[in-house]
Design an enzyme around this catalytic site. Sequence first.
Site, PDB file in Angstrom:
ATOM      1  N   ARG A  19       1.232 -14.728 -48.280  1.00  0.00           N
ATOM      2  CA  ARG A  19       2.288 -15.580 -47.726  1.00  0.00           C
ATOM      3  C   ARG A  19       2.974 -14.971 -46.501  1.00  0.00           C
ATOM      4  O   ARG A  19       4.142 -15.220 -46.242  1.00  0.00           O
ATOM      5  CB  ARG A  19       3.337 -15.891 -48.790  1.00  0.00           C
ATOM      6  N   ALA A  40     -13.609 -22.416 -45.222  1.00  0.00           N
ATOM      7  CA  ALA A  40     -12.832 -22.054 -46.404  1.00  0.00           C
ATOM      8  C   ALA A  40     -13.734 -21.283 -47.361  1.00  0.00           C
ATOM      9  O   ALA A  40     -14.734 -21.807 -47.832  1.00  0.00           O
ATOM     10  CB  ALA A  40     -12.288 -23.312 -47.072  1.00  0.00           C
ATOM     11  N   ALA A  42     -12.592 -19.930 -50.212  1.00  0.00           N
ATOM     12  CA  ALA A  42     -11.875 -19.824 -51.483  1.00  0.00           C
ATOM     13  C   ALA A  42     -12.613 -20.381 -52.679  1.00  0.00           C
ATOM     14  O   ALA A  42     -12.482 -19.870 -53.776  1.00  0.00           O
ATOM     15  CB  ALA A  42     -10.523 -20.529 -51.373  1.00  0.00           C
ATOM     16  N   HIS A  58      -2.886 -26.005 -47.285  1.00  0.00           N
ATOM     17  CA  HIS A  58      -3.698 -25.601 -46.138  1.00  0.00           C
ATOM     18  C   HIS A  58      -4.330 -26.827 -45.472  1.00  0.00           C
ATOM     19  O   HIS A  58      -4.307 -26.944 -44.250  1.00  0.00           O
ATOM     20  CB  HIS A  58      -4.794 -24.621 -46.574  1.00  0.00           C
ATOM     21  N   GLU A  70     -16.829 -25.457 -46.789  1.00  0.00           N
ATOM     22  CA  GLU A  70     -16.491 -24.547 -47.877  1.00  0.00           C
ATOM     23  C   GLU A  70     -17.724 -23.726 -48.219  1.00  0.00           C
ATOM     24  O   GLU A  70     -18.668 -24.239 -48.824  1.00  0.00           O
ATOM     25  CB  GLU A  70     -16.005 -25.335 -49.092  1.00  0.00           C
ATOM     26  N   ASP A  88     -11.125 -18.424 -43.257  1.00  0.00           N
ATOM     27  CA  ASP A  88      -9.970 -18.130 -44.087  1.00  0.00           C
ATOM     28  C   ASP A  88     -10.417 -18.097 -45.547  1.00  0.00           C
ATOM     29  O   ASP A  88     -10.615 -19.147 -46.134  1.00  0.00           O
ATOM     30  CB  ASP A  88      -8.894 -19.195 -43.859  1.00  0.00           C
TER      31      ASP A  88
END
Length: 188
Positions: A19, A40, A42, A58, A70, A88
């Site tokens: 953060r 992405a 994640a 996001h 992704e 990211d």
Amino acid sequence: MRLLLRRRPLRTLLLGGARSGKSSLAERLLAQDPEVTYVATAGRREGDTEWAERIALHRGRRPGHWRTVETCDLAPLLAERGGPLLVDCLALWLTDAMDRVGAWEEERWYGGGEEELRARTAELVAALAASPRRLVAVSNEVGSGVVPATASGRRFRDELGRLNAAVAEVCDDVRLVVAGRALRLSER
């Protein structure tokens, strides 16, 4: 009077804690580019509503015309010609890579997992260095925090430190983001 134009960096690495504002800064750095691909790393976590909320946050910040991919298979995207990539984040890429080589278990780690992970990391860094695309990559900085209580936690911290250092070596611009403020660590 001679006017000096500042060249935009080809590869930028943004490091910071949770953060800290690194993802928002990455998005702002590429906001004016019309053909950004947001990568992405994640993945999805079934049943984790907090994680789903983070992903929605996001997505909601990104311009609607940005393409989202992704994946943790970054080398093919880096090899392509095209608009900028926003990756990211590298810490989540590393988590996936460690999962794939069994790095969390001592026996697997010392039975070849360590070498496999180093090869994956070297492949990623080489792909980053050779990429013709503008790149902004986000990664967590975990080396300044509490020492993890488990061997696998310390292993992740150490491997992320190595990955961040290797990626920083091939980047034109490296910044540390703290409390929404960026401190330029290096620029070539």
